[in-house]
Write a protein that holds these residues in place. Structure first.
Motif, mmCIF file in Angstrom:
data_model
loop_
_atom_site.group_PDB
_atom_site.id
_atom_site.type_symbol
_atom_site.label_atom_id
_atom_site.label_comp_id
_atom_site.label_asym_id
_atom_site.label_seq_id
_atom_site.Cartn_x
_atom_site.Cartn_y
_atom_site.Cartn_z
ATOM 1 N N ASN A 62 0.829 -1.212 0.000
ATOM 2 C CA ASN A 62 0.000 0.000 0.000
ATOM 3 C C ASN A 62 0.864 1.262 0.000
ATOM 4 O OD1 ASN A 62 -2.375 -1.449 -0.064
ATOM 5 N ND2 ASN A 62 -2.599 -1.475 2.157
ATOM 6 N N ASN A 66 0.913 3.977 -3.057
ATOM 7 C CA ASN A 66 0.657 5.388 -2.765
ATOM 8 C C ASN A 66 1.818 6.263 -3.228
ATOM 9 O OD1 ASN A 66 -1.831 4.849 -1.638
ATOM 10 N ND2 ASN A 66 -1.050 4.784 0.454
ATOM 11 N N TYR A 67 3.037 5.780 -3.034
ATOM 12 C CA TYR A 67 4.214 6.525 -3.484
ATOM 13 C C TYR A 67 4.186 6.705 -5.002
ATOM 14 C CZ TYR A 67 9.034 7.598 -4.646
ATOM 15 O OH TYR A 67 10.153 8.185 -5.157
ATOM 16 N N LYS A 69 1.618 6.619 -7.037
ATOM 17 C CA LYS A 69 0.551 7.547 -7.421
ATOM 18 C C LYS A 69 0.978 8.994 -7.188
ATOM 19 C CE LYS A 69 -3.347 4.471 -6.599
ATOM 20 N NZ LYS A 69 -4.487 4.157 -5.716
ATOM 21 N N ARG A 70 1.588 9.242 -6.024
ATOM 22 C CA ARG A 70 2.031 10.595 -5.704
ATOM 23 C C ARG A 70 3.107 11.048 -6.688
ATOM 24 N NH1 ARG A 70 3.691 9.635 -0.955
ATOM 25 N NH2 ARG A 70 5.940 9.711 -1.335
ATOM 26 N N ASP A 114 -5.624 -1.981 -10.742
ATOM 27 C CA ASP A 114 -4.861 -2.271 -9.528
ATOM 28 C C ASP A 114 -4.944 -3.731 -9.106
ATOM 29 O OD1 ASP A 114 -4.022 0.323 -9.340
ATOM 30 O OD2 ASP A 114 -5.493 0.917 -7.829
#
Length: 167
Positions: A62, A66-67, A69-70, A114
């Motif tokens: 996760n 998230n990294y 996506k950022r 995903d």
């Protein structure tokens, strides 16, 4: 369960998961260490090594997603602000073809939904079996098999046979 034992048993697996998602060894290592810190801060107690492994894999997966996506959002913002020159060098044809293939594969993998991308990364890059993937993601082993099959099919369609240099 002793932290050192958990660390020694899970570090390389967690690093493999993180590196395949973020494609940066330093970031991957940071994400893995952050997962251990999170477990320590929450004073997690795991009944077995498997429980610790699966919990840590979820945390790392996760955090890595998230990294990415950022970073994707940041990269789009940078590209809007600054035009980059993308000329291709004509020397080193084979190296160029290999690099293009790697990039196409990464792009194709990024285009997968995903749920398909996750199972494929865990299966192909983290060397986990279907049962372990199912437990990690909270889905059945049969569902894992179906998703892996669909992910491979989708990748084959996205890449096409003629567009990939394998030699």
């Amino acid at each position: 369960m002793d932290f050192r034992k958990i660390y020694e048993a899970t570090m390389s697996l967690l690093f493999k998961v993180a590196i395949r998602v973020v494609n940066d060894p330093e970031v991957a290592e940071d994400l893995v260490h952050d997962s251990y810190i999170k477990a320590s801060e929450k004073e997690m107690v795991f009944p077995s090594m498997n429980d610790a492994t699966f919990w840590l894999i979820r945390v790392v997966k996760n955090a890595a997603l998230n990294y990415v996506k950022r970073k994707g959002r940041e990269q789009k913002a940078y590209q809007k602000a600054l035009y980059e020159d993308h000329r291709v060098q004509t020397s080193g044809e084979i190296d160029l073809l290999r690099q293009e293939t790697i990039e196409k594969a990464k792009e194709a993998l990024a285009q997968l939904p995903d749920n398909l991308r996750e199972v494929l990364i865990l299966r192909e890059y983290a060397d986990m079996n279907y049962k372990e993937i199912g437990k990690t993601l909270g889905i059945t082993e049969g569902n894992v098999k179906v998703r892996v099959f669909r992910a491979r099919e989708a990748l084959a369609k996205l890449l096409g046979e003629d567009d990939v240099y394998l030699s």
